[in-house]
Enzyme design. Sequence first.
Site, mmCIF file in Angstrom:
data_model
loop_
_atom_site.group_PDB
_atom_site.id
_atom_site.type_symbol
_atom_site.label_atom_id
_atom_site.label_comp_id
_atom_site.label_asym_id
_atom_site.label_seq_id
_atom_site.Cartn_x
_atom_site.Cartn_y
_atom_site.Cartn_z
ATOM 1 C CE LYS A 113 -4.154 -2.005 0.533
ATOM 2 N NZ LYS A 113 -4.680 -2.818 -0.458
ATOM 3 C CE LYS A 195 -5.722 -9.085 -2.819
ATOM 4 N NZ LYS A 195 -7.114 -8.756 -3.130
ATOM 5 C CE LYS A 198 -14.056 -5.979 -1.561
ATOM 6 N NZ LYS A 198 -13.036 -5.523 -0.629
HETATM 7 P P1 ATP Z 1 -9.172 -4.232 -1.540
HETATM 8 O O1 ATP Z 1 -8.404 -4.194 -2.819
HETATM 9 O O2 ATP Z 1 -10.032 -3.042 -1.331
HETATM 10 O O3 ATP Z 1 -8.337 -4.564 -0.319
HETATM 11 P P2 ATP Z 1 -9.861 -6.985 -1.759
HETATM 12 O O4 ATP Z 1 -10.335 -7.508 -3.036
HETATM 13 O O5 ATP Z 1 -8.455 -7.285 -1.342
HETATM 14 O O6 ATP Z 1 -10.183 -5.441 -1.718
HETATM 15 P P3 ATP Z 1 -10.806 -7.481 0.930
HETATM 16 O O7 ATP Z 1 -12.068 -6.855 1.397
HETATM 17 O O8 ATP Z 1 -9.498 -6.897 1.360
HETATM 18 O O9 ATP Z 1 -10.869 -7.562 -0.664
HETATM 19 O O10 ATP Z 1 -10.809 -9.024 1.330
HETATM 20 C C1 ATP Z 1 -12.007 -9.768 1.568
HETATM 21 C C2 ATP Z 1 -11.711 -11.251 1.532
HETATM 22 O O11 ATP Z 1 -11.464 -11.657 0.168
HETATM 23 C C3 ATP Z 1 -10.453 -11.661 2.317
HETATM 24 O O12 ATP Z 1 -10.727 -12.882 2.969
HETATM 25 C C4 ATP Z 1 -9.401 -11.867 1.253
HETATM 26 O O13 ATP Z 1 -8.422 -12.823 1.638
HETATM 27 C C5 ATP Z 1 -10.235 -12.389 0.099
HETATM 28 N N1 ATP Z 1 -9.610 -12.096 -1.202
HETATM 29 C C6 ATP Z 1 -9.405 -10.863 -1.733
HETATM 30 N N2 ATP Z 1 -8.845 -10.965 -2.960
HETATM 31 C C7 ATP Z 1 -8.679 -12.305 -3.192
HETATM 32 C C8 ATP Z 1 -8.171 -13.066 -4.292
HETATM 33 N N3 ATP Z 1 -7.752 -12.469 -5.392
HETATM 34 N N4 ATP Z 1 -8.158 -14.409 -4.194
HETATM 35 C C9 ATP Z 1 -8.624 -15.025 -3.070
HETATM 36 N N5 ATP Z 1 -9.131 -14.379 -2.012
HETATM 37 C C10 ATP Z 1 -9.158 -13.031 -2.059
HETATM 38 MG MG MG Z 2 -7.640 -6.432 0.471
#
Ligand code: ATP
Ligand code: MG
Length: 332
Positions: A113, A195, A198
């Site tokens: 980050k 990965k 969001k």
């Molecule tokens: P942001 O980018 O805003 O952090 P994010 O996609 O990483 O969003 P989070 O809200 O941080 O989502 O995570 C929610 C859940 O989704 C967590 O359990 C995280 O481990 C899982 N997760 C997020 N991205 C992945 C991915 N690409 N593959 C598997 N699990 C994921």
């Molecule tokens: Mg995340």
Amino acid sequence: MNKEKVLSGIRPTGFVHLGNYFGAMRNWVLMQDEYDCFFCVVDWHSLTTHPDTKELKANVYRLMGELLAVGLDPEKCVLYVQSDVPEIAELYLYLNMLSYKGELEKTATFKDKVRQHPENVNAGLLTYPVLQAADILIHRAVKVPVGKDQEQHIEMTRNFGDRFNKRYSEVFPMPQAFSYDKSLVKIMSLDGTGKMSKSANQMATLYLADDDDLIRNKIKKAKTDSGPTEPNAVKPDFIENLFGLMKLVSTPDTTTRFEADFNNCVIRYGDMKKQLAEDMVNFMAPIREKAKAFAADRELIKKVIGIGRDKARASADATLQLVRKAVGVDYI
Ligand code: ATP
Ligand code: MG
């Protein structure tokens, strides 16, 4: 017998994607029948990277709709919003005294980050793993269903909990990351650069809200190469990811057929992507339509949030009483 407690959270930072679904939410839905589950929309966590809150409320409502659409049932699990439970913030305060600058600065997600947003390296971002530990420990949860990216944070939660137990007295059980899969899941982005997420990689991430044509388009553009040149070659990770997605949404026969084509060096990625796109559309469209219907029902979402808040606060308060007593800040 008391059921084991489970906690997991998701940030209201944007649209839910396949990584969230297969890494976390799918397990949540299965766990609600077996465990005492707490699932949380972690809005405070989103403030660490998304200080502009204009979209926050809409994101929370939509996310709640998506969580209901994939099958979370407020009668079977406690579904709530983090900021409705101020007890979490108090526990975060105590845990902050037991967490050290050096270990927080070394955290992989923090370093990422900082690279992405050098202009906003705030203290909340640094102490993100401490707040996450408070989310988990406030319910004395022992299982935390998360994707692979969260593994280090869960280890830190154990460290903070263990330090608290040793410094004061035994209050917290040690939580473990959990998945029904063989190992924690990581769904890569379709361009093979990281990965699915969001808040980054949006054209290479499949969101549950994407319409059919957008899903087809994104899969069509997914990274491939000119194909294997020798039988039974090792797959590059972006190809492995396409097969991984296929295993999740296509029939076993389909996957086996393309695996055989790959192993015999006759695979046509164009055909594979077309098939994957159709199977993905069939998988995602019903969830999308359900989520839209839920999110449109504001009154229902508000009711769900209110019920969740009351149950989550009751559980959090019980732990906080133990915590205050252990620390010695219980005066009357
Ligand atoms: P942001 O980018 O805003 O952090 P994010 O996609 O990483 O969003 P989070 O809200 O941080 O989502 O995570 C929610 C859940 O989704 C967590 O359990 C995280 O481990 C899982 N997760 C997020 N991205 C992945 C991915 N690409 N593959 C598997 N699990 C994921
Ligand atoms: Mg995340």
